[in-house]
Motif scaffolding. Structure first.
Motif, short mmCIF file in Angstrom:
data_model
loop_
_atom_site.label_atom_id
_atom_site.label_comp_id
_atom_site.label_asym_id
_atom_site.label_seq_id
_atom_site.Cartn_x
_atom_site.Cartn_y
_atom_site.Cartn_z
N ALA A 131 0.82 -1.21 0.00
CA ALA A 131 0.00 0.00 0.00
C ALA A 131 0.85 1.26 0.00
CB ALA A 131 -0.93 0.00 1.21
N MET A 132 1.99 1.23 0.70
CA MET A 132 2.85 2.41 0.78
C MET A 132 3.55 2.68 -0.53
SD MET A 132 2.26 3.57 3.75
CE MET A 132 3.51 4.87 3.78
N LEU A 133 3.70 1.65 -1.39
CA LEU A 133 4.34 1.87 -2.69
C LEU A 133 3.51 2.80 -3.56
CD1 LEU A 133 5.55 -1.77 -3.49
CD2 LEU A 133 6.90 0.14 -2.60
N GLU A 134 2.22 2.82 -3.38
CA GLU A 134 1.33 3.66 -4.17
C GLU A 134 1.08 5.01 -3.50
OE1 GLU A 134 -2.19 1.42 -4.63
OE2 GLU A 134 -1.25 -0.22 -5.77
N ALA A 135 1.60 5.24 -2.32
CA ALA A 135 1.32 6.46 -1.57
C ALA A 135 2.21 7.61 -2.02
CB ALA A 135 1.51 6.21 -0.09
N ASP A 136 1.77 8.84 -1.72
CA ASP A 136 2.54 10.04 -2.08
C ASP A 136 3.77 10.20 -1.21
OD1 ASP A 136 0.62 10.55 -3.98
OD2 ASP A 136 -0.54 11.87 -2.66
N ASN A 137 3.73 9.73 0.01
CA ASN A 137 4.88 9.81 0.91
C ASN A 137 4.84 8.61 1.84
OD1 ASN A 137 3.06 10.49 3.08
ND2 ASN A 137 3.05 12.61 2.30
N LYS A 163 10.17 12.75 7.38
CA LYS A 163 9.89 11.71 6.39
C LYS A 163 11.12 11.32 5.59
CE LYS A 163 8.17 14.89 2.81
NZ LYS A 163 6.97 15.29 2.02
N GLY A 164 12.10 12.22 5.55
CA GLY A 164 13.33 11.85 4.86
C GLY A 164 14.31 11.10 5.74
N GLN A 165 14.10 11.14 7.03
CA GLN A 165 15.02 10.47 7.95
C GLN A 165 14.60 9.03 8.26
OE1 GLN A 165 15.53 12.83 11.51
NE2 GLN A 165 15.59 14.78 10.38
N PHE A 166 13.34 8.66 7.98
CA PHE A 166 12.83 7.34 8.36
C PHE A 166 12.19 6.66 7.16
CE2 PHE A 166 12.96 9.90 12.18
CZ PHE A 166 13.50 9.03 13.13
N ASP A 167 12.18 5.32 7.21
CA ASP A 167 11.53 4.56 6.15
C ASP A 167 10.00 4.66 6.25
OD1 ASP A 167 14.01 3.66 5.22
OD2 ASP A 167 14.04 2.05 6.70
N LEU A 168 9.52 4.76 7.48
CA LEU A 168 8.07 4.84 7.70
C LEU A 168 7.80 5.73 8.90
CD1 LEU A 168 5.16 3.87 7.04
CD2 LEU A 168 5.56 1.97 8.64
N VAL A 169 6.84 6.63 8.71
CA VAL A 169 6.41 7.50 9.81
C VAL A 169 4.94 7.17 10.10
CG1 VAL A 169 6.03 9.86 10.60
CG2 VAL A 169 8.00 9.33 9.13
N ARG A 222 -4.28 15.38 5.57
CA ARG A 222 -3.97 15.96 4.26
C ARG A 222 -2.49 15.84 3.92
NH1 ARG A 222 -7.48 21.62 4.36
NH2 ARG A 222 -9.56 20.63 4.53
N GLN A 223 -1.65 15.67 4.90
CA GLN A 223 -0.22 15.60 4.66
C GLN A 223 0.32 14.18 4.79
OE1 GLN A 223 2.12 18.83 6.32
NE2 GLN A 223 0.26 19.80 7.15
N CYS A 224 -0.58 13.20 4.88
CA CYS A 224 -0.17 11.81 5.02
C CYS A 224 -0.49 11.04 3.75
CB CYS A 224 -0.87 11.16 6.21
SG CYS A 224 -0.48 11.95 7.80
N GLY A 225 0.40 10.14 3.38
CA GLY A 225 0.21 9.37 2.16
C GLY A 225 -0.84 8.29 2.31
#
Length: 752
Positions: free
Chosen positions: A546-552, A659-665, A683-686
């Motif tokens: 699911a995260m592969l299709e997410a914006d972040n 979000k740039g420091q971790f693989d998943l937030v 609104r700011q979550c993938g």
């Protein structure tokens, strides 16, 4: 690409609707068997306790017979015929329960004075009943509480008069030792003091205590009822019924908690009824006797006048002999006059009993007319006699008629007196009152225990069914998917987590003092083989795609309402992802009631709210944990304006930096139905995931939650169904559930 990785629930054979309902009903009851057993047991305990502690009620029984009255003496049936008779049993029952009969019992036994010792609440009366001391002995007060009666106390009162305003009100009599007492009114004011055996008076009050045997300080409740109220109460308690139709046998019964008192009352009622019946049967004889006695002086005076006139005439004219013809006429006249006099005496009785048109009265008139006609004929014959013979015959006639009437009147008076004295009534007491003291009629101990148990079972079953009917929480993932929300996984309810929750509450005080502790409240760390953690590993696999299709790489976890377990899912999901080797950051953005810090043994200060308020840097707010590559950011100090703080640019800057420091937030937010914080953060979550609790959140609530997110431009990726319970009534792991791994428990050595 499908994000649903769990297998489908195997379809069950198609069954009839009624069979499905029966299975569901049975399953619902089976799931709540502990509650049903518990409530039933409590009711059973209370039923047994009531049966043992309730005051036993005894029943006194007596039998009376209503029979046909026999003549008082042989040969006197003509006289007693009008005095005897047969009464219907129904009529006699009403007479027994009349105010006349019962009122006499109330007066004799002072039933309008109600006395009750002051027992210790609940079980004091039972203790008093089981006291087996000698006659006159009083039990020692338990724990010095002498105001209560503990056994052997006795108070008898024969007179208790109160003002009209205090009829039916409870007064208090307190024993002050050695037979002395003090009486208090309902307002607890002292009215009078006295001693047993002496009459005491006060304005509006009078009291005569016959016997007082109690400890110093023992209290008694004493109530003076109105006489009519006491009679009405006795009428309600007295049972009277005929045994067999037209048998004339009437059974009397009276229930009371004191067997001897029940016997006394019933015996007095029986005796009063018998006496009233005898008086009623002899009433006619008494009235006739009174009438004859009233006539006796007049008849005697007339006889004396006739005798005096006869003697005076003989002295005046000398000795005169009555001829044979005159003698014969005299006998006929005397007999006729005597009959007429008797008929005249009967006239008063007939006037009282019958109307002038009654056949008996008509027969009397005809008989009187016949006698009067014969009398006129004899008088005509007497006129043919010489004047001296006529005068002498008239005086002689008056004397002999008066003598005959007077003698007959005396005989009638004696006969009626004998009839009245010998009247026994048409009622007899067959059995005096008796009580079986070994078997009280109430309470029926076995019956009460059984009924209480059945009542408890019925109420508990009704409670379970009503609760099940009112509970519309979702129990089947298919219902959620029907509204367009895929169920990513179903997390079973963890018994281990319940233990950790209890342990965490007990350690809350300790954690305030010791900052660095192992995350014993994190299930993924404490028991990684728990079935709930295994289901989260399944979710981890699903989220990877699911995260592969997410914006972040930011995932928000929210829920429709509080207490769905979203913080449990957030914390343990972050732990299992970190255990797989990924670098994970868990952020607690529930700025109001967030408690993720408790799972890691941390304090909430220095977290998200402090970063947004520029009091702490992002780097300083991120805290390492003992779970793999998992880092944690607490909620921070609770701000006065959480929503406004989240709408600031600081939130975007925070998320962009991490979000740039971790693989998943993973961001844990408050429920959307309670506050708008989740809509701001989402609104700011993938990826946005919802957590619904098994049996708590209705499908309609999930549908409204989805609509609210979509109105804010946020697409809900799926749902995690949390806290699934073992249920026989429907969907639940272990019963008709398709996920086979829920039946296994993985050991640390790799065995299953």
């Amino acid at each position: 690409m499908s994000t649903q990785t769990q297998t489908s629930t195997p379809s069950r054979p198609q069954q009839a609707d009624d069979e499905i309902d029966l299975l569901a009903l049975f399953g619902t009851l089976w799931d709540a068997k502990a509650l049903i057993i518990g409530i039933t047991f409590v009711f059973a305990v209370f039923g047994v306790a009531y049966a043992l502690l309730a005051t036993p009620i005894y029943r006194a029984n007596a039998i009376v017979q209503v029979e046909e009255k026999s003549p008082g003496l042989p040969g006197m049936s003509d006289i007693t015929e009008m005095f005897g008779g047969e009464s219907a049993a129904v009529t006699e029952i009403e007479l027994i329960k009349s105010r006349t009969v019962l009122g006499a019992a109330v007066d004799k036994l002072h039933l309008d004075i109600v006395i009750e010792p002051n027992y210790f609440p609940v079980f004091g009366a039972a203790i008093s009943r089981h006291f087996s001391g000698l006659d006159g002995e009083v039990a020692e007060p338990a724990m010095g509480m002498s105001s209560f009666a503990w056994g052997g106390e006795k108070l008898s009162v024969s007179e208790f008069n109160v003002p009209n305003a205090f009829f039916g009100e409870e007064h208090t009599l307190i024993s002050t030792g050695n037979g002395h007492y003090a009486l208090y009114n309902p307002d607890k004011d002292l009215i009078l003091e006295g001693v047993a055996g002496e009459r005491s008076e006060a304005p509006g009050y009078s009291l005569f205590v016959n016997t007082l045997n109690a400890n110093d300080g023992t209290k008694f409740s004493i109530v003076r009822k109105r006489r009519l109220s006491a009679i009405i109460d006795l009428q309600e308690n007295l049972g009277a019924s005929e045994r067999g139709k037209d048998s004339g046998i009437i059974a009397l019964s009276l229930e009371d908690d004191a067997p001897s008192h029940a016997e006394d009352v019933l015996n007095v009622i029986s005796q009063n009824y018998l006496r009233q019946n005898v008086e009623r049967q002899s009433a006619e004889a008494s009235k006739s006797l009174d009438f004859l006695r009233d006539q006796l002086p007049t008849i005697k005076r007339d006889l004396e006048d006739a005798e005096r006139k006869f003697n005076d005439y003989q002295v005046k004219v000398g000795s005169v002999n009555i001829t044979a013809e005159a003698e014969a006429l005299l006998e006929q006249v005397v007999e006729l006059e005597t009959s007429i006099a008797e008929l005249q005496l009967q006239k008063a009785e007939l006037d009282r009993k019958y109307t002038r048109d009654h056949p008996t009265y008509q027969a009397w008139r005809e008989q009187m007319a016949e006698l009067s006609k014969r009398k006129d004929e004899l008088n005509q014959r007497i006129k043919n006699l010489p004047e001296t013979q006529q005068e002498l015959l008239g005086l002689k006639r008056d004397l002999e008629v008066g003598t005959e009437i007077y003698t007959q009147l005396l005989n009638n008076i004696q006969e009626l007196d004998i009839v009245r004295a010998g009247t026994v009534g048409n009622v007899r007491i067959v059995d005096d009152a008796a009580v079986n003291v070994e078997e009280p009629v109430k309470p029926k101990k076995a019956l009460i225990a059984v009924v209480a148990t059945l009542l408890g079972g019925f109420l508990s079953v009704a409670l379970v069914l009503v609760r099940a009917a009112l509970n519309r929480g979702v129990t089947n993932p298919d219902d959620i998917e029907a509204i367009g929300l895929p169920v990513y996984t179903s997390v079973p309810l963890s018994d281990e987590q319940r233990k950790l929750d209890g342990l965490g509450r007990r350690r809350s005080a300790l954690r305030k003092k010791q900052k660095n502790q192992h995350p014993h409240d994190l299930l993924a760390q404490k028991n990684p083989t728990d079935i709930a953690i295994e289901s989260l590993r399944n979710l981890r696999t699903s989220l990877h795609f699911a995260m592969l299709e997410a914006d972040n790489n930011i995932m928000m976890i929210s829920g429709p309402s509080p207490n769905v377990g979203k913080s449990f899912i957030s914390g343990n999901l972050a732990a299992v992802v970190a255990q797989a080797g990924q670098k994970v950051l868990l952020i607690d953005m529930d700025l109001r009631k967030g408690y993720l810090h408790k799972m890691f043994g941390e304090e909430p200060e220095g977290g998200v709210s402090d970063v947004l308020a520029k009091r702490v840097s992002v780097t300083d707010a991120i805290r390492p944990t003992r779970v793999g590559e998992l880092s944690f950011m607490s909620r921070g100090t609770i701000p006065p304006n959480p929503s406004e703080l989240l709408m600031s640019k600081g939130l975007t800057e925070l998320l962009d930096e991490v979000k740039g420091q971790f693989d998943l937030v993973i961001v844990d937010t408050p429920p959307i139905m309670a506050v708008t914080d989740a809509a701001i953060v989402g609104r700011q979550c993938g990826v946005t995931m919802l957590v619904a609790r098994f049996g708590l959140n209705p499908v309609k609530e999930l549908e409204v939650t989805k609509q609210r997110f979509e109105q804010n431009g946020i697409a809900v990726k799926g749902v995690v169904l949390n806290a699934i319970e073992r249920r026989a009534s429907g969907y639940g792991y272990g019963y008709g559930y398709g996920y086979g791994y829920y039946h296994y428990e993985y050991k640390s050595d790799g065995s299953k």
